[in-house]
Design a protein around this motif. Structure first.
Motif, mmCIF file in Angstrom:
data_model
loop_
_atom_site.group_PDB
_atom_site.id
_atom_site.type_symbol
_atom_site.label_atom_id
_atom_site.label_comp_id
_atom_site.label_asym_id
_atom_site.label_seq_id
_atom_site.Cartn_x
_atom_site.Cartn_y
_atom_site.Cartn_z
ATOM 1 N N GLN A 161 5.683 0.575 5.421
ATOM 2 C CA GLN A 161 6.302 1.385 4.373
ATOM 3 C C GLN A 161 7.775 1.686 4.696
ATOM 4 O O GLN A 161 8.651 1.539 3.841
ATOM 5 N N HIS A 165 11.282 0.248 2.619
ATOM 6 C CA HIS A 165 12.242 1.138 1.972
ATOM 7 C C HIS A 165 13.546 1.311 2.743
ATOM 8 O O HIS A 165 14.603 1.491 2.142
ATOM 9 N N SER A 485 6.776 -3.445 -4.818
ATOM 10 C CA SER A 485 8.075 -2.792 -4.642
ATOM 11 C C SER A 485 9.209 -3.626 -5.224
ATOM 12 O O SER A 485 10.150 -3.096 -5.828
#
Length: 523
Positions: A161, A165, A485
């Motif tokens: 994760q 990001h 994403s």
């Protein structure tokens, strides 16, 4: 003197006539063997002395499709043999019943085998993907215990994760601003390399840093896998002397492996020094630290029993498993989605529907997917599974026969035979997937709104039986996180005219990468 010359002349004539007779006899035998082969063999042409090598050489640029056509024509299995005295003989199959027999029913008689281990030894050593029997069982048991622990599951998800990001989306944002096309396959390889090294070894190589630095290890690793595969295309009596004298592709392979092992050795050494200094690695959650801590404790903190090579082989094997497979699978997924806008539309609809169910207080511009949200992405998982059905990351697997055996379809195998099964071909066979087998159809994985797994021997993408991939759940989570994403934020378009074809190596790379441009969407 005249009589002597006459005898000499007659001798020469007789010798020449004899040699012509021998040559004609061999030519006749050769032609007879070729005709007989064409009549009775439903598989690829097997030439006298040279076996299947000339036939395969003619199709090197399209080897997977050629094998697929041959398997379809032969009913799912064909016999082959290599160069005379080369030791290569056995069958190629795409029959799920045969595969189940080898990888489950009679698992013990079909290990990786001496030939595979010897070929990959320089790169993988005794790592889990090159091990058999008890050595393999011990490594799998230890890896399974730690990988399935709640501690590692949480650590690996958090690592993934953060990487998505803090690095991946920042890189894509920079590339969008530049307006240039770029190789998405390379970006994905950088991502998965950083991901596996951080999650499994607690080391961030920095491949996905904003300036996209050149990382010698990553290039060396790709070269090492490709050059090792070339050993399978020639008899050992060719590549072994080349290795001994340090010439040709073996010289390049040795140099690449040196860089790979240097990285792994340094990683192990640093972690070992940390263990010595602290007396424990209990505060670390990466896989290498957990395994080291266990061995250190079990050996009564006796460093003489500490096996650095074991951990080096572990590192190299896990990079092979975690770097190449998911990145390659994602590259093919994005290519297929580009060619099927209806699938992309359905994926986006599912993602937005899931985001729409968020509590108002959890809605923000960053949009970081949770584990539960990823689990709900049924259609996305179906699309990824369908992509891997058509383009499996590992297109072919190899087994070696320990004792004489007979496959369920009646194929007779002698001790030492090698059985290859083509996972790539299986996805393209009507007998397995139906008349629409060549279609990219995620719906085949969904029934009554739920994702339905296929029989692992029919869908051997993650291996099957006792060797079923330990990281399967992690791989799906990683692919869903990356795909969701990126697709939520960008429309991924393959550059017009860019040709996408498979590259012949241990994993199904795209030969010339995947050149794309990204067009931002409104969130």
């Amino acid at each position: 003197m005249t009589g002597y010359n006459l005898l000499s002349t007659m001798d020469r004539v007789f010798s020449q006539s004899f040699l012509w007779d021998i040559a004609l006899a061999f030519l006749g035998l050769f032609l007879f063997s070729c005709i007989q082969e064409r009549i009775f063999n439903k598989g690829p042409m097997l030439w006298p002395v040279l076996g299947i090598i000339p036939t395969m050489s003619l199709h090197l640029n399209d080897i997977l499709s050629f094998v697929t056509r041959s398997l379809i024509r032969s009913g799912g299995t064909f016999h082959y043999r290599g160069v005379w005295m080369g030791g290569a003989h056995g069958v190629m199959t795409a029959d799920p019943v045969n595969i189940e027999y080898m990888v489950k029913t009679n698992f013990g008689n079909f290990p990786k085998g001496r030939y595979y281990r010897e070929t990959f030894w320089d790169l993988l050593g005794d790592g889990i993907f090159n091990a058999d029997a008890e050595l393999w069982k011990d490594q799998r048991r230890q890896a399974k215990t730690e990988m399935h622990s709640s501690r590692f599951i949480y650590h690996s998800f958090q690592t993934m994760q953060d990487l998505v990001h803090q690095k991946l989306l920042k890189v894509t944002e920079k590339l969008v601003k530049s307006g240039d096309s770029f190789d998405l396959q390379e970006i994905l390889l950088r991502f998965t390399f950083d991901n596996i090294c951080t999650a499994a070894f607690g080391v961030d190589p920095g491949c996905l840093n904003l300036d996209l630095p050149e990382v010698p290890f990553a290039k060396a690793f790709e070269a090492a896998t490709e050059l090792t595969l070339s050993r399978f295309l020639m008899p050992p009596f060719f590549w072994k002397p080349m290795k001994f004298f340090g010439i040709g592709h073996e010289k390049r392979l040795t140099a690449a492996i040196h860089i790979v092992h240097e990285f792994a050795d340094e990683t192990v050494k640093n972690r070992r020094n940390e263990l010595i200094k602290l007396g424990s690695l209990n505060d670390q959650s990466d896989l290498l630290s957990r395994l080291m801590d266990i061995e250190y404790t079990e050996n009564g903190k006796n460093l003489e029993e500490f096996h650095d090579k074991y951990f080096r082989d572990f590192c190299v094997s896990f990079i092979l498993a975690g770097r190449d497979t998911t990145s390659v699978a994602l590259a093919w997924f994005f290519w297929l989605v580009n060619n099927h806008p209806d699938v992309e539309k359905e994926i986006l609809h599912e993602i937005n529907e899931i985001l729409g169910n968020r509590d108002h207080e959890n809605q923000n511009n960053e949009i970081v997917f949770t584990v539960e949200e990823l689990k709900k992405m049924v259609y996305l998982q179906a699309a990824l599974s369908e992509s891997m059905r058509l383009y499996p990351s590992v297109p072919t697997e190899l087994k070696e026969v320990i004792e004489d055996d007979v496959l369920p379809d009646g194929s007779v195998l002698k001790k030492g035979a090698r059985v290859l099964y083509s996972i790539f071909s299986m996805g393209r066979m009507e007998s397995i997937w139906g008349k629409d087998c060549l279609e990219f159809k995620p719906e085949r994985w969904i029934k009554e709104g739920k994702f339905v797994s296929e029989n692992q021997y029919k869908y051997a993408v993650f291996n099957a039986g006792p060797r079923l991939c330990l990281g399967k759940r992690f791989a799906y989570m990683q692919m869903k996180m990356v795909a969701a994403s990126i697709l939520l934020r960008y429309s991924v378009k393959v550059v017009k005219g860019h040709v996408v074809v498979p590259k012949m190596t241990t994993t199904l790379y795209m030969k010339d990468g995947l050149l794309v441009t990204l067009k931002p969407r409104e969130l």
